[in-house]
Write an enzyme that holds these catalytic residues in place. Structure first.
Site, PDB file in Angstrom:
ATOM      1  N   SER A   1       0.850  -1.193   0.000  1.00  0.00           N
ATOM      2  CA  SER A   1       0.000   0.000   0.000  1.00  0.00           C
ATOM      3  C   SER A   1       0.880   1.235   0.000  1.00  0.00           C
ATOM      4  O   SER A   1       2.003   1.211   0.528  1.00  0.00           O
ATOM      5  CB  SER A   1      -0.906   0.021   1.233  1.00  0.00           C
TER       6      SER A   1
ATOM      7  N   TYR B   1      -1.812  -0.896  10.104  1.00  0.00           N
ATOM      8  CA  TYR B   1      -1.887  -1.213   8.672  1.00  0.00           C
ATOM      9  C   TYR B   1      -0.648  -0.706   7.946  1.00  0.00           C
ATOM     10  O   TYR B   1      -0.031  -1.435   7.162  1.00  0.00           O
ATOM     11  CB  TYR B   1      -3.148  -0.573   8.083  1.00  0.00           C
TER      12      TYR B   1
END
Length: 306
Positions: free
Chosen positions: A185, A198
């Site tokens: 990401s 995350y």
């Protein structure tokens, strides 16, 4: 003294020009992929008969399953959502004629890999897409604002990448060919507050991918981390698509055209441009309390309207 200052700014200008040139070369991968070598349509089939996709029931994983089948691969779909996978598998088989194998597994657990290994026996696996992942919370928030699901997130985002790679890489090394795509990401490219767990987990995915490529590229294996920004998936609450937020299928199609363009890519031109812009923002701005409060207030306002 004046001459020294002049030399300093000349050197500084040359360095900035060099940085700009490097960035332009990076963009050329997306704008002019033919200059970097366009892969033939049959390339994926030459790697092996089967592609394995984790988190395949929806979103990006579903899109990779469909697109790789369109490009001639049989597909192993792995997810905990059996009904969703069965629906996608039927669609793939009817539209492409490729074979689909379904493995139901919950990647928040650690006792699933023996079952997966047994289910993959005898398959010539040419492609692995480590896509499965989860957020610590549906909305951005501070670390202590949500209940402790740390182990689930680490198992899903980190352990799954390591374990699945270990299962598949062995046969790729023996055959001296293969492709591993690890979905990271853009939030893993910097310490991202309000997405702390995350963001940290995606740093691991990117670093793991780059180091692994250095070890195995001489053996004919391509390993790449993808660092997208906005992609419309159930995890992102199926956001409306626009110039920046890509549909899963559009993102996947474009990303597969860039698999030979380095150890890490944004996957698409729009995200590469956005990344170039955001990388100019000083980290202290992103980490400031005022900016975090601003985003939290926006989320609170949106939630109050729902």
């Amino acid at each position: 003294m004046e001459l020294l200052v002049q030399h300093f700014f000349t050197v500084l200008g040359l360095i900035l020009c060099l940085q700009l040139l490097i960035k332009c070369l990076g963009f050329s991968k997306y704008l002019f992929p033919q200059l970097w070598g366009v892969l033939p349509p049959s390339f994926f089939q030459t790697l092996g008969e089967w592609a394995v996709v984790t988190g395949a029931g929806d979103g990006i994983g579903k899109a990779y399953s469909i697109e790789l089948a369109n490009r001639g691969m049989n597909v192993v779909m792995i997810s905990r959502t059996l009904e969703k996978m069965q629906k996608v598998a039927l669609e793939i088989e009817q539209t492409t004629g490729r074979n689909v194998k379904i493995i139901q597994a919950d990647f928040t657990k650690n006792n699933i890999y023996k079952h997966i290994e047994e289910s993959l026996k005898g398959l010539e696996i040419g492609i692995l897409v480590n896509n499965v992942g989860m957020l610590h919370s549906p909305d951005p928030c501070c670390f202590l604002a949500v209940s402790d699901n740390d182990e689930n997130l680490i198992n899903c985002n980190v352990v799954s990448v390591v374990k699945m790679t270990r299962l598949v890489l062995k046969q790729m090394e023996q055959r001296r060919k293969g492709l591993i795509l690890n979905i990271s990401s853009a939030f893993g490219s910097f310490p991202c507050p309000l997405y702390t767990m995350y963001s940290a987990s995606k740093v691991f995915v990117s670093t793991f991918s780059k180091a692994l490529l250095a070890e195995y590229k001489s053996k004919g294996i391509i390993i790449q981390a993808l660092t997208p920004y906005g992609v419309s998936t159930p995890m992102t609450k199926n956001q409306s698509t626009n110039l920046i937020t890509k549909s899963s299928r559009d993102f996947v199609r474009e990303s597969l055209d860039h698999i030979s363009h380095g150890s890490e890519t944004f996957g698409c031109l729009a995200h590469a441009v956005l990344g170039c812009i955001l990388n100019q923002v000083p980290l202290w701005v992103i980490h400031s309390t005022r900016v975090q409060e601003y985003f939290l207030n926006i989320i609170s306002a949106i939630q109050s309207k729902e």
